[in-house]
Design a protein around this motif. Structure first.
Motif, PDB file in Angstrom:
ATOM      1  N   ILE A 372       2.333  -2.433  -3.257  1.00 21.84           N
ATOM      2  CA  ILE A 372       2.540  -1.622  -2.060  1.00 21.84           C
ATOM      3  C   ILE A 372       1.211  -1.430  -1.336  1.00 21.84           C
ATOM      4  O   ILE A 372       0.210  -1.047  -1.943  1.00 21.84           O
ATOM      5  N   GLY A 373       1.185  -1.684  -0.034  1.00 19.46           N
ATOM      6  CA  GLY A 373       0.006  -1.454   0.792  1.00 19.46           C
ATOM      7  C   GLY A 373      -0.913  -2.649   0.886  1.00 19.46           C
ATOM      8  O   GLY A 373      -1.280  -3.083   1.983  1.00 19.46           O
ATOM      9  N   ASP A 374      -1.331  -3.193  -0.256  1.00 20.36           N
ATOM     10  CA  ASP A 374      -2.139  -4.416  -0.309  1.00 20.36           C
ATOM     11  C   ASP A 374      -1.952  -5.028  -1.691  1.00 20.36           C
ATOM     12  O   ASP A 374      -1.218  -4.485  -2.517  1.00 20.36           O
ATOM     13  N   VAL A 391       3.455  -8.237  -0.565  1.00 19.26           N
ATOM     14  CA  VAL A 391       2.971  -6.907  -0.213  1.00 19.26           C
ATOM     15  C   VAL A 391       4.015  -6.230   0.652  1.00 19.26           C
ATOM     16  O   VAL A 391       4.475  -6.794   1.660  1.00 19.26           O
ATOM     17  N   HIS A 393       4.514  -3.060   3.126  1.00 19.27           N
ATOM     18  CA  HIS A 393       3.758  -2.071   3.894  1.00 19.27           C
ATOM     19  C   HIS A 393       4.717  -1.325   4.802  1.00 19.27           C
ATOM     20  O   HIS A 393       5.642  -1.910   5.376  1.00 19.27           O
ATOM     21  N   HIS A 395       4.089   0.036   7.657  1.00 17.72           N
ATOM     22  CA  HIS A 395       3.846  -0.210   9.071  1.00 17.72           C
ATOM     23  C   HIS A 395       3.827  -1.710   9.357  1.00 17.72           C
ATOM     24  O   HIS A 395       3.266  -2.495   8.598  1.00 17.72           O
ATOM     25  N   ASN A 398       0.556  -5.281   9.773  1.00 15.42           N
ATOM     26  CA  ASN A 398      -0.413  -5.505   8.704  1.00 15.42           C
ATOM     27  C   ASN A 398      -0.375  -6.978   8.306  1.00 15.42           C
ATOM     28  O   ASN A 398       0.678  -7.484   7.897  1.00 15.42           O
ATOM     29  N   ALA A 401       1.074  -8.014   4.834  1.00 17.61           N
ATOM     30  CA  ALA A 401       2.447  -7.661   4.465  1.00 17.61           C
ATOM     31  C   ALA A 401       3.379  -8.860   4.535  1.00 17.61           C
ATOM     32  O   ALA A 401       3.418  -9.594   5.538  1.00 17.61           O
ATOM     33  N   VAL A 404       8.049  -5.412   5.351  1.00 20.89           N
ATOM     34  CA  VAL A 404       7.724  -4.185   6.067  1.00 20.89           C
ATOM     35  C   VAL A 404       8.896  -3.222   5.914  1.00 20.89           C
ATOM     36  O   VAL A 404      10.061  -3.618   6.065  1.00 20.89           O
ATOM     37  N   THR A 426       1.503   6.011  -4.856  1.00 20.10           N
ATOM     38  CA  THR A 426       2.314   5.843  -3.643  1.00 20.10           C
ATOM     39  C   THR A 426       3.532   6.758  -3.632  1.00 20.10           C
ATOM     40  O   THR A 426       3.939   7.258  -2.582  1.00 20.10           O
TER      41      THR A 426
END
Length: 540
Positions: A372-374, A391, A393, A395, A398, A401, A404, A426
């Motif tokens: 998650i996130g990166d 990944v 993300h 938003h 990114n 990602a 999304v 998270t």
């Protein structure tokens, strides 16, 4: 290469009630790669099997004398010997096969050297190696000997016979007679040292060198004989270093034995000896003794600051100051040292637990992995086992990602797709916790694993995540939540932290400002980080 007319080497084995080891010492000489060698055994009044063992070797010259001490036995061995070079071997030690050849080679190539010494191995009574000593000392041998006896083991030394035209062992010395000889010779003549290991030094309780009080007394007495011969400031400085070295070394050994109760009835005398040579270690020993006693035994005779010091040094970790006696120190403040989780002070304390958890589970970070996130942890701990890294993300936009959306509502992520999900720090940002965990279970392959960490005790971020920081957790809450999404039998939960680390984390201290020992003390009353490994049930 052996010379055309090789010089005779005399190996003098001194023995006092070490008959059980004598055969090994003799055999080590007879099995040398060099010849000619004469073997001389000087029995210093033994009452054991020494004479019987020696009699089994017809080529060994055996001499008996009433007990007069090691120095007298060695001097006698020199008188009985005929060799151009002389080696002294204690009966409980032995030589390696090339010991004599190496010594002769060095002295042949360096005709001005009075003696040459080398390295050795320490072994126990069962011949198990305890570590080797083979430090290089290319020059300045007298200065090095003033600082300490770098030779250490006498059997590593080969002398020219001519040395004994001038020098002999001092029979008034109860120990360190070899150190005295080294210093006297090196004061007047060139000597050599090499790093080849040529002998084994057996450690056992009857070694004279294990009598630390005697050895310290004798080492300082021998060294003091050199004081009047010192010629310049370099030698005087080396001499002072030597005095400190011997006191620190043997006082340290005495302190260690006192702490482990190895002196029994001698404890009082030995502790007084320690006071004479190292007041600091004596005080430390007395404080350690205090630390081992109960409050009732001490009868309020010890000041509070002593208990506080004992606690801080770890000698009495259970100390608790009475009400009104606590010293808050730097924690007596209503603002933290940092509001950035310790990133500006060496890194967050909680990351130590998170990354250790992932390192412990690194074999599970393999195949297709979702983070998650990166994907920083996937790449760091996957170690080449990851075939595809995804990944998620929240938003769009990114670049890292591959998905999304919100983990609690993600129907677009295909089911049964991932071997591993890395979900660190998270879940507290997601309102629908249960939905997020059900998504994780759905998108994992059968037998796939969720590696999860969540915050317990933590300050709340009021910057980037101000509006999204929704939850803190406990081991109990995570157990209930995960049991609703995974089989309870396939969930493993741990907690990390203690009262000090929780306090340090709340104050914003960095991981560099606490010790590993402090970090590794885990108290479930103070849960800074909760970790969980949840495995999806295999397909039927």
């Amino acid at each position: 290469m052996v010379p055309h007319n090789p010089a005779l080497v005399s190996v003098i084995i001194t023995c006092y009630n070490h008959g059980q080891f004598l055969a090994e010492a003799i055999n080590s000489v007879l099995n040398q790669t060099y010849s000619p060698i004469e073997v001389i055994v000087v029995d210093d009044g033994s009452t054991d099997t020494t004479s019987l063992v020696a009699s089994q070797y017809p080529d060994v010259h055996y001499y008996y004398q009433t007990n007069q001490g090691l120095s007298a036995a060695r001097n006698a061995g020199v008188r009985y010997s005929k060799g151009d070079y002389i080696v002294f071997l204690d009966a409980d030690d032995w030589l390696y096969k090339d010991a004599i050849a190496i010594g002769v080679q060095h002295l042949t190539q360096n005709p001005d050297a009075a003696f040459v010494s080398g390295g050795y191995d320490n072994v126990d009574v069962h011949n198990k190696q305890l570590g080797g000593v083979n430090d290089a000392v290319p020059t300045g041998h007298y200065l090095h000997l003033l600082r300490g006896n770098y030779i250490g083991m006498h059997a590593t030394v080969m002398y020219r016979r001519s040395v004994f035209d001038t020098y002999q062992y001092d029979t008034s010395l109860k120990a360190c007679e070899d150190y005295d000889m080294f210093l006297n010779i090196a004061r007047q003549h060139p000597v050599m040292h090499h790093t080849h290991k040529i002998a084994a030094y057996r450690q056992h309780q009857s070694n004279m060198s294990s009598d630390y009080s005697l050895m310290l007394t004798m080492a300082l007495a021998v060294l003091s004989r050199q004081e009047q011969n010192l010629r310049n400031e370099a030698e005087r400085h080396a001499y002072r270093q030597g005095v400190r070295f011997w006191r620190d070394y043997y006082a340290g050994e005495i302190y260690r034995r006192l702490r482990t109760n190895q002196y029994a009835s001698e404890k009082l005398a030995v502790s007084k000896f320690l006071l004479q040579h190292s007041p600091t270690l004596y005080v430390k020993y007395q404080l350690m003794t205090i630390a081992s006693k109960s409050k009732s035994q001490l009868k309020n005779r010890v000041p509070l600051f002593v208990f506080r010091w004992l606690h801080q040094t770890g000698l009495r970790p259970g100390f608790t100051p009475s009400m009104g006696k606590i010293r808050p120190g730097d924690f007596k403040r209503t603002t933290p040292f940092s509001r950035q989780f310790g990133y500006d002070r060496g890194g967050p304390v909680d990351r130590y637990y998170i990354e250790n958890f992932l390192q412990d589970q690194a074999t599970l970070i393999q195949g297709r992995v979702l983070e998650i996130g990166d994907n920083a942890y996937t790449l760091r701990f996957g170690n080449g086992k990851v075939t595809k890294s995804d990944v998620l993300h929240v938003h769009s936009g990114n670049p890292e990602a591959t998905f999304v959306g919100d983990l609690s509502e993600a129907p677009h992520i295909p089911s049964d797709s991932f071997d591993c999900i890395v979900l660190t720090q998270t879940l507290h940002l997601i309102y629908d916790i249960k939905g997020a965990l059900k998504t994780c279970e759905r998108i994992l392959k059968p037998g796939g694993v969720l590696l999860l960490t969540v915050p317990g005790i933590s300050h709340i971020d009021h910057d980037e995540w101000n509006d999204n920081w929704l939850w803190s957790f406990t081991a109990a809450s995570m157990k209930k939540l995960l049991a609703e999404a995974f089989s309870p039998d396939h969930v493993d939960i741990s907690t990390f932290g203690n009262v000090f680390i929780a306090t340090a984390f709340l104050y914003g201290m960095g991981v560099a400002e606490v010790t590993k020992e402090q970090l590794d003390q885990h108290d479930p009353h103070y849960q800074v980080i909760i970790t969980a490994k949840a495995v999806k049930s295999p397909a039927l």
